[in-house]
Scaffold this motif. Sequence first.
Motif, PDB file in Angstrom:
ATOM      1  N   ALA A   1       0.826  -1.345  -0.065  1.00  0.00           N
ATOM      2  CA  ALA A   1       0.111   0.010  -0.042  1.00  0.00           C
ATOM      3  C   ALA A   1       0.893   1.184  -0.096  1.00  0.00           C
ATOM      4  O   ALA A   1       0.426   2.380  -0.761  1.00  0.00           O
TER       5      ALA A   1
ATOM      6  N   GLU B   1       2.140   1.865  -3.213  1.00  0.00           N
ATOM      7  CA  GLU B   1       1.149   2.647  -4.088  1.00  0.00           C
ATOM      8  C   GLU B   1       1.010   4.040  -4.007  1.00  0.00           C
ATOM      9  O   GLU B   1       0.560   4.709  -4.914  1.00  0.00           O
ATOM     10  N   LEU B   2       0.821   4.210  -2.841  1.00  0.00           N
ATOM     11  CA  LEU B   2       0.764   5.524  -2.376  1.00  0.00           C
ATOM     12  C   LEU B   2       1.985   6.536  -2.764  1.00  0.00           C
ATOM     13  O   LEU B   2       1.554   7.665  -3.211  1.00  0.00           O
TER      14      LEU B   2
ATOM     15  N   LEU C   1       1.129   7.446  -6.470  1.00  0.00           N
ATOM     16  CA  LEU C   1       0.131   8.323  -6.629  1.00  0.00           C
ATOM     17  C   LEU C   1       0.542   9.686  -6.506  1.00  0.00           C
ATOM     18  O   LEU C   1       0.175  10.656  -7.064  1.00  0.00           O
TER      19      LEU C   1
ATOM     20  N   VAL D   1      -4.772   6.013   0.010  1.00  0.00           N
ATOM     21  CA  VAL D   1      -4.743   5.501  -1.428  1.00  0.00           C
ATOM     22  C   VAL D   1      -6.064   5.749  -2.113  1.00  0.00           C
ATOM     23  O   VAL D   1      -6.212   6.442  -3.270  1.00  0.00           O
TER      24      VAL D   1
ATOM     25  N   LYS E   1      -7.495   7.927  -5.422  1.00  0.00           N
ATOM     26  CA  LYS E   1      -8.198   7.311  -6.737  1.00  0.00           C
ATOM     27  C   LYS E   1      -9.449   7.745  -6.691  1.00  0.00           C
ATOM     28  O   LYS E   1     -10.078   7.564  -8.058  1.00  0.00           O
TER      29      LYS E   1
END
Length: 469
Positions: free
Chosen positions: A330, A333-334, A337, A464, A468
């Motif tokens: 995670a 992923e953050l 982003l 996250v 999104k």
Amino acid sequence: MSAELVRGCLYIAASILFVFGLKMLASPATARKGNMVSAAGMLIAIVTTLTAMAQIRWVWLVAALGVGLVAGVAAAWLVKMTSMPQMVGLLNGFGGLASLLVGWAEFHRQWASESAIASFTMLSIFLTVLAGGVTFTGSLVAYGKLSGALSGKPLLYKGRNIINTGLLMVIAALGIHFSIRGSGPLNGAEFAGVYIVLAGIIVLSLILGILTTIGIGGADMPVIICLLNSYSGLAACAAGFVINNNVLIVSGSLVGASGMVLTNVMCKAMNRSLANVLFSGFGAETASKDRYQGEARPISVDDAYLILEAAQNVVFVPGYGMAAAQAQHAVRELGELLERNGATVRYCIHPVAGRMPGHMNVLLAEANVPYELLVEPDDVNPTMDIVDVAVVIGANDVVNPAAREDRSCPLWGMPIIDVDRARTCIVLKRSLNPGFAGVNNPLFFKPNTRMLFGDARASVGALVSEFKR
Ligand code: NAP
């Protein structure tokens, strides 16, 4: 070419592969290949050794291989990622025990076939048994402390350093006697006497391993794991001299030396000397509960998102809590982003973050975080004033400013990551509880700190989702 020469060349090839493999392990980019290269060296060493043996009891070999395979596969499946540090400690211990058994068995074998043994061989047997015994029980204690089976506090009693030094001197005296007297020739009664001395050395070495490790606090276990790793290498190296195996001497020295280098790196990371780690009983005092109290400012996921959304320069600081929450995927992923949002993202890793050397590097590599984004505190600290947001993910001791500000703090002098100097610091953890060293953290009460309470994986996952949306 004689068989002896071929064997020598193959051992040299295996040693070269070990050296290059080790060198490649120094960088995350080449570490996987380094592992393969070293494994290839080990395969060559094993096959060469087996083919050189005049007679092999295949039943024993296959049985040992089977037991090892079953235990290894079961451990790989069953042991949780967060329990890896104690697992590594245990494996060090088994290495030490194996060397001890080799030394002991070789004593039997040599006396069964020779009428006298060189003093040098007896000295090597003594050193193998000593290093192996200390490594084995020391590692069991380290395992106990890391797994929580034993208290993380150092067990201190009056005169412990004198007792340990005295014990070491007694073992050394027995070792000298064993090496000189035990080389023979011996009659039956004399052999029994030497055997009793060897048994005494084994028992006292096992006790020494316990006594030297039990007085060291849990917070110093990273250094002890590295030191025990080094001892296990030295034990293997001495075993190499006992059974006259050059490749074991080389690989044991490499493990011994690299363990020492890592021990030194970890000591520096904690701003401590090795002597201080071994003898000071660090961690015996409990930090006062009301020390560094104040008002922590909680933040919601929505507000944390707004701060991150506006940030241009973000530093993630992972710690043990990221491992416990398994939040690394995670977090990656953050990070992606945020980069897509125009921010510069770095991951700052403290050498003692987590519960084993390289713990955070392994987790972030597993989550495919690019190696070039992983940076060290010395690279980030000078630029901390221009960092918009420092996101602390389950780290605590490694970001505790008391190490810099309070001389009476047990962490005083340990270099930390200066997240308190970032424009905003968001700390992700479940409570205000202290970290591994048991020291409260004034970071939580600084005016620029915001606490995002909750499990790190859930909190990062929620951020996250916000990005999104
Ligand atoms: P730390 O000081 O032990 O702090 C970890 C923090 O993670 C805890 O305060 C805990 O706070 C939080 N946490 C635990 N589970 C969590 C979860 N599921 N979600 C969110 N947060 C969670 O860790 P560190 O800053 O990485 O420092 C490492 C410490 O371990 C140092 O003292 C080091 O000397 C020691 N150590 C290191 C090694 C090594 O080789 N690296 C080995 C042994 C010991 P909450 O309970 O409030 O959530």
